[in-house]
Design a protein around this motif. Structure first.
Motif, PDB file in Angstrom:
ATOM      1  N   LEU A   8       0.833  -1.286  -0.162  1.00 57.31           N
ATOM      2  CA  LEU A   8       0.016  -0.203  -0.111  1.00 57.31           C
ATOM      3  C   LEU A   8       0.919   1.376  -0.176  1.00 57.31           C
ATOM      4  N   ARG A  39       3.300   5.841  -5.662  1.00 53.08           N
ATOM      5  CA  ARG A  39       2.843   6.042  -7.150  1.00 53.08           C
ATOM      6  C   ARG A  39       1.990   7.035  -7.350  1.00 53.08           C
ATOM      7  N   ARG A  85       3.754   1.492  -1.518  1.00 53.49           N
ATOM      8  CA  ARG A  85       4.057   1.761  -2.884  1.00 53.49           C
ATOM      9  C   ARG A  85       3.194   2.355  -3.636  1.00 53.49           C
ATOM     10  N   ARG A  86       2.078   1.979  -3.645  1.00 57.24           N
ATOM     11  CA  ARG A  86       0.921   2.540  -4.315  1.00 57.24           C
ATOM     12  C   ARG A  86       0.629   3.992  -3.728  1.00 57.24           C
TER      13      ARG A  86
END
Length: 266
Positions: free
Chosen positions: A146, A152, A148-149
């Protein structure tokens, strides 16, 4: 299994990321060490570990940073280290979110009234950062996927706002503008103080995960953008031309876009 302890060490010569890296290298993966929390301005280190604090100090002594034990206490749950780190990250993110949200309003209004693309672009950058901090705050305490998301998504938001800033530069280049240099300098100096404060706060957590790395990248870019606006304002006052303002507005948008790509590669 030995009980978990929370030990605080004073490290007088640990005042920059280089020394922090040395300490991490010495302690990461060491027997019994569960988690580390750094306070560079306070030159202190908190270690969650199994066993006695006396076993940690010999790992720090070879670094010659003057480390000494300040206090050590037994704690009951292994999650306390992660919880403390998460709480510290959350406090920092709430603070910088408030700073950037307020500066977005100030720079947005000032940039529109003063007809400055540089100030407007920096205001949009403040908005982008506020969104980044909000997403990072949501990711605190959650799993790596999460985080990393969230990072991004932060990168995508930065890219979108950078393109919006470029569009505003093009619009003002086409229809003309008369940037007011004194207002540019005053507002940018205030924004610079806000961003230096934010950078100082965020720097302590930049190794906490990709969500915190993203906030560090955004904030360090902001300091450069503020300096650029101040230089552009001086050139506008000196030359009487809006061109320096248009150039710095473009440069800030490009800087934000570059930061967005760096975040997306994390």
């Amino acid at each position: 299994m030995p009980p978990l302890r929370r030990s605080v060490f004073l490290v007088p010569k640990m005042d920059c990321p280089a020394e922090e890296s040395l300490v991490r290298t010495a302690l990461d993966g060491a027997d019994g060490v569960r988690s580390l929390e750094f306070d560079l301005p306070g030159r202190s280190l908190t270690v969650w570990h199994a066993g006695e604090a006396g076993a940690v100090l010999p790992l720090l002594d070879p670094l010659r940073l003057g480390a000494r034990l300040e206090k050590s206490e037994e704690v009951e749950e292994t999650v306390i280290a992660g919880s403390a780190r998460d709480e510290a990250e959350a406090r920092t993110l709430w603070t910088v979110l408030a700073i950037n949200g307020a500066m977005f309003v100030v720079e947005g209004v000032a940039g529109w009234i003063g007809e400055s693309t540089g100030v407007l672009a920096d205001g949009l950058d403040m908005l982008a950062d506020a969104l980044v901090y909000a997403l990072a705050l949501y990711a605190v305490g959650r799993g790596p996927a999460l985080k990393r998301r969230a990072a991004r998504l932060c990168g995508g938001l930065q890219a979108g706002l950078a393109l919006a800033a470029l569009a505003e530069v093009l619009r003002r280049a086409a229809f003309g503008s008369e940037p007011f240099a004194p207002l540019m300098i005053g507002v940018s100096a205030l924004a610079l103080a806000a961003n230096v404060t934010s950078l100082w706060l965020v720097a302590r957590h930049r190794e906490g995960g990709v969500h915190m790395k993203a906030t560090y990248i955004c904030t360090s870019n902001d300091v450069l953008a503020n300096l650029g606006v101040i230089v552009a304002a001086a050139l506008v006052a000196w030359t009487g031309s809006p061109v320096p303002d248009l150039v710095i507005g473009t440069a800030i948008a490009a800087l934000v876009l570059r930061g967005a790509f760096r975040i997306l590669r994390l």
